[in-house]
Design a protein around this motif. Structure first.
Motif, PDB file in Angstrom:
ATOM      1  N   LEU A 374      14.634   1.194   8.958  1.00 34.09           N
ATOM      2  CA  LEU A 374      15.945   1.571   8.409  1.00 34.09           C
ATOM      3  C   LEU A 374      16.568   0.414   7.632  1.00 34.09           C
ATOM      4  O   LEU A 374      17.168   0.614   6.572  1.00 34.09           O
ATOM      5  N   ILE A 375      16.444  -0.805   8.171  1.00 37.57           N
ATOM      6  CA  ILE A 375      16.952  -1.983   7.459  1.00 37.57           C
ATOM      7  C   ILE A 375      16.254  -2.134   6.114  1.00 37.57           C
ATOM      8  O   ILE A 375      16.887  -2.433   5.074  1.00 37.57           O
ATOM      9  N   THR A 376      14.936  -1.929   6.112  1.00 36.52           N
ATOM     10  CA  THR A 376      14.165  -1.998   4.864  1.00 36.52           C
ATOM     11  C   THR A 376      14.680  -0.983   3.852  1.00 36.52           C
ATOM     12  O   THR A 376      14.856  -1.290   2.663  1.00 36.52           O
ATOM     13  N   VAL A 413       6.557   3.926   1.977  1.00 36.52           N
ATOM     14  CA  VAL A 413       6.658   4.015   3.440  1.00 36.52           C
ATOM     15  C   VAL A 413       5.684   5.061   3.974  1.00 36.52           C
ATOM     16  O   VAL A 413       4.981   4.839   4.979  1.00 36.52           O
ATOM     17  N   LEU A 414       5.627   6.216   3.320  1.00 36.16           N
ATOM     18  CA  LEU A 414       4.721   7.278   3.769  1.00 36.16           C
ATOM     19  C   LEU A 414       3.267   6.857   3.648  1.00 36.16           C
ATOM     20  O   LEU A 414       2.438   7.167   4.526  1.00 36.16           O
ATOM     21  N   ALA A 415       2.918   6.159   2.554  1.00 32.32           N
ATOM     22  CA  ALA A 415       1.548   5.671   2.407  1.00 32.32           C
ATOM     23  C   ALA A 415       1.201   4.683   3.516  1.00 32.32           C
ATOM     24  O   ALA A 415       0.089   4.692   4.057  1.00 32.32           O
ATOM     25  N   GLY A 416       2.173   3.828   3.882  1.00 33.90           N
ATOM     26  CA  GLY A 416       1.950   2.894   4.983  1.00 33.90           C
ATOM     27  C   GLY A 416       1.729   3.612   6.300  1.00 33.90           C
ATOM     28  O   GLY A 416       0.854   3.235   7.099  1.00 33.90           O
ATOM     29  N   ILE A 417       2.513   4.663   6.558  1.00 34.05           N
ATOM     30  CA  ILE A 417       2.328   5.450   7.779  1.00 34.05           C
ATOM     31  C   ILE A 417       0.941   6.081   7.805  1.00 34.05           C
ATOM     32  O   ILE A 417       0.238   6.039   8.823  1.00 34.05           O
ATOM     33  N   ALA A 418       0.531   6.651   6.666  1.00 33.10           N
ATOM     34  CA  ALA A 418      -0.786   7.286   6.601  1.00 33.10           C
ATOM     35  C   ALA A 418      -1.900   6.288   6.838  1.00 33.10           C
ATOM     36  O   ALA A 418      -2.871   6.570   7.573  1.00 33.10           O
ATOM     37  N   LEU A 419      -1.807   5.116   6.232  1.00 34.68           N
ATOM     38  CA  LEU A 419      -2.853   4.110   6.405  1.00 34.68           C
ATOM     39  C   LEU A 419      -2.872   3.558   7.824  1.00 34.68           C
ATOM     40  O   LEU A 419      -3.932   3.259   8.376  1.00 34.68           O
ATOM     41  N   ALA A 639       6.704  -4.388   1.162  1.00 37.89           N
ATOM     42  CA  ALA A 639       5.883  -4.767   0.007  1.00 37.89           C
ATOM     43  C   ALA A 639       6.414  -4.138  -1.271  1.00 37.89           C
ATOM     44  O   ALA A 639       6.459  -4.782  -2.324  1.00 37.89           O
ATOM     45  N   ASP A 640       6.841  -2.869  -1.197  1.00 38.93           N
ATOM     46  CA  ASP A 640       7.378  -2.207  -2.388  1.00 38.93           C
ATOM     47  C   ASP A 640       8.667  -2.872  -2.846  1.00 38.93           C
ATOM     48  O   ASP A 640       8.888  -3.079  -4.046  1.00 38.93           O
ATOM     49  N   TYR A 641       9.551  -3.223  -1.891  1.00 38.58           N
ATOM     50  CA  TYR A 641      10.812  -3.882  -2.257  1.00 38.58           C
ATOM     51  C   TYR A 641      10.553  -5.247  -2.894  1.00 38.58           C
ATOM     52  O   TYR A 641      11.120  -5.573  -3.948  1.00 38.58           O
ATOM     53  N   LEU A 642       9.681  -6.037  -2.267  1.00 38.26           N
ATOM     54  CA  LEU A 642       9.392  -7.363  -2.809  1.00 38.26           C
ATOM     55  C   LEU A 642       8.713  -7.270  -4.170  1.00 38.26           C
ATOM     56  O   LEU A 642       8.973  -8.075  -5.061  1.00 38.26           O
TER      57      LEU A 642
END
Length: 676
Positions: A374-376, A413-419, A639-642
């Motif tokens: 949520l912070i992200t 975020v969804l791609a990270g969850i899937a991986l 990673a996406d934010y950075l």
């Protein structure tokens, strides 16, 4: 390693007839295929004389002398040099799958040239060899540092070399994306090109190659003693460590010198020695001789095929590195059929693990990870740079910011969850903590299909891409498991088979990259996880898809708990092992394909997330799945934010940033295992 138990034969082995016959056929085929288009314009003697003279009144003769003949000579010289380097590398490490490519030397040399092109162009003008040699030495030093304590375990050496290749390749791509206007020509060079316009490059290269080859041959006797094993060789007075260091230094010099001139010519250094061994070369001298000869013939044939493909196509250049990479995959698979390795995989020890994290309540861990997520999301939506500097976007303006920031953040975020889920499935299914969608070739299979779609010019749409990527991912892992059946799905063979599949993906990628143009740029951005083109509809569709797949995971918790007990024990408990493995395969492929379409094939999140879930004290299957999914979402969200702010106003692909961090984590994990 196999050299520790090898003994010198009592009498000199008889040379099998198939070896010289196969070498002669290879050379005859390569030479005829290369000369065939020219025989329509020149008679055989005139074509042969093109190597030293030409007829100024005949255009074909001039072209043959300044283009065809130096290209043939360069292919033979480079192929022979790489074949010799590969044979010596295998002897040094006692590893039948070692080569300058699999040890990361070629990628390191390319990294050195890329850095020099950007920051030290004067050094390239002085000598292109120096930055290439420095990069190659950096790569081999990293491999040695990571695997020294493990006694150069064959699989560990290959893994370290592969990840260093990934890592340096990702760094090269970061430079390429940021400074493409200065590095555009490195597309073709990086893919390996033997196109020649005169004899000058060959004249510059051959004396260096001859000197380095002569120095390697002077080490023949000390290298022969290594066959007795390290202890026996030392008792006979051989300075084993010095011999290995000097020979590896010469291998790096030879490989880097070649790479600096013609680019990355992949896997000739692996294919030639493996073929020589498979065809019956037994002694060190025999392997070096025949590897050198087969290397020259293989590269000449591959270069001829590349030239033919360029001629038959739309006129765009087909790099030689692409056709040689296509040779590498089958060669690795051939070598795997007889490969035996008694060493444990990293993370698989015969004794209880030295580090067992303290168990923690899943509710507490989930709450903390959800809070981080949520912070992200809040920081990603609210705190960003703009034309007037850094500013906070108020909650009332989020509906406007969502158009630009929301879909890409949600997709990442969804791609990270899937991986995270896919990585946990793979590691549990294979019993190998170093397994991941990247290392097992699943991402590579999905990416290869995407490359084919781009090359064919099809407009598949997002759903079509997802279906095609799923088929590619499932096909890759299915092929891998089929090939590993004879080894009872041992983690070693699965990982090395994944390397073979990666080779094919890399070949397709290099082909598209060398073609240049908008398609190459689009594919390059996608391959390393560009999220900025994701639409809101695509992000919502991905959310629905992953929710559906995640719901099915509740049915595999019990099978995943039972499978590590072994096939017989699992069957005795009533588990249909074959059908369960097929179901797990399909679920992992679906999750990987969904993530690959968005984030690209190389992020290492599927490797990191399950590890971090265990570090957080989640050991059981269900808890690890939940924690790994949340960890993956946080990692790729950050990673996406950075990637959006770190080089503002430019952007880096989120998958590229994750791959850089993931590569460092993987290398740290190998070194930590070595110290343990």
């Amino acid at each position: 390693m196999y050299s520790d138990t090898a003994t010198l034969p009592a009498q000199r082995p008889v040379l099998p007839a198939r070896l010289p016959v196969a070498a002669a056929l290879l050379w005859l085929t390569a030479l005829l295929a290369s000369a065939l288009p020219w025989l329509q314009q020149l008679d055989p003697m005139a074509l042969l004389s093109a190597f030293w003279t030409f007829n100024p009144d005949t255009y074909a003769s001039v072209l043959a002398h300044f283009s065809w003949a130096p290209r043939v000579a360069m292919a033979v010289l480079v192929g022979s040099a790489l074949g010799l380097a590969g044979s010596v590398t295998q002897q040094i490490l006692g590893n039948p799958l070692a080569s300058p490519t699999t040890l990361g030397v070629a990628a390191g040399s390319q990294f050195g040239v890329t850095v020099a092109s950007l920051f030290f162009p004067g050094l390239l003008a002085f000598s292109p060899d120096l930055p290439a040699i420095a990069g190659g030495l950096l790569a081999i030093a990293m491999v040695i540092a990571l695997t020294w304590r493990l006694g150069f375990s064959p699989v560990t050496v290959i893994l370290a070399g592969l990840v260093i290749t990934f890592f340096l390749g990702a760094t090269n791509m970061a430079f390429l994306l940021l400074k493409g206007e200065w590095l555009g020509n490195l597309f073709i060079w990086g893919a390996g090109s033997l196109v020649q316009n005169n004899w000058q490059p060959f004249a510059d290269l051959w004396p260096r190659v001859v000197i380095l080859v002569a120095l390697m041959l002077l080490l023949m006797r000390p290298l022969q003693l290594l066959q007795l094993g390290e202890t026996s060789a030392s008792s006979l007075g051989a300075k084993v460590a010095w011999v290995r260091a000097l020979a590896l230094f010469l291998v790096v010099l030879l490989t880097a010198t070649v790479v600096s001139r013609v680019g990355v010519i992949a896997f000739v250094g692996l294919a030639a020695p493996v073929l020589a061994r498979l065809l019956g070369a037994r002694t060190l001298g025999g392997r070096i001789l025949w590897s050198t000869l087969l290397g020259g013939g293989l590269l000449l044939l591959a270069d001829t095929l590349a030239h033919w493909a360029s001629t038959w196509g739309d006129g765009s250049l087909i790099p030689t590195g692409t056709t040689t990479a296509l040779i590498g995959g089958p060669i690795i698979l051939l070598a795997l059929q007889g490969f035996r390795n008694t060493h444990h995989m990293p993370g698989q020890t015969s004794s209880p693990a030295g580090f067992l994290p303290k168990r923690r309540p899943i509710l507490l861990v989930s709450a903390v990870l959800t809070g981080l997520l949520l912070i992200t999301v809040v920081v990603s939506m609210g705190w960003s740079p703009g034309l007037d500097g850094w500013r906070w976007t108020g909650l009332s303006q989020w509906h406007e910011a969502w158009i630009w920031r929301g879909p890409r953040m949600l997709a990442a975020v969804l791609a990270g969850i899937a991986l995270g889920l896919a990585g946990t499935l793979i590691q549990r299914m294979t019993g190998n903590p170093m397994g991941s969608p990247e290392m097992l070739g699943i991402s590579g299979g999905a990416a290869l299909v995407m490359v084919v779609i781009v090359l064919s010019g099809l407009e598949a749409g997002r759903m079509g891409q997802l279906v095609a990527a799923t088929a590619g991912a499932a096909g890759a892992l299915g092929l891998l498991i089929l090939l590993a059946r004879r080894h009872r799905f041992a983690g070693n063979q699965l990982l090395l088979g994944g390397l073979a599949l990666y080779v094919f993906m890399d070949a397709g990628l290099r082909l598209v990259m060398a073609s240049g143009g908008t398609e190459a740029s689009k594919l390059l951005n996608w391959m390393y996880g560009s999220t900025w083109l994701v639409s809101e509809g695509e992000a919502i569709s991905l959310l629905v898809f992953i929710l559906m797949i995640s719901g099915a995971l509740a049915s595999v918790v019990r099978p995943l708990t039972i499978l590590p007990l072994g096939e017989q024990s699992a069957s005795s408990l009533g588990l249909p092992v074959a059908r369960v493995r097929l179901l797990l395969l399909l679920l992992a492929a679906l999750l990987t394909a969904a993530a690959t379409v968005v984030i690209g094939p190389l992020s290492f999140v599927g490797l990191i997330a399950p590890h971090l879930a265990r570090v957080l004290g989640q050991q059981t299957v269900g808890r690890q799945l939940i924690a790994a999914a949340l960890v993956g979402g946080v990692l790729l969200g950050v990673a996406d934010y950075l990637s959006r702010i770190i080089v503002y106003p430019n952007q880096l692909p989120a998958g590229l940033l994750a791959a850089l961090v993931g590569g460092i984590y993987f290398l740290w994990g190998l070194s930590r295992h070595g110290r343990a």
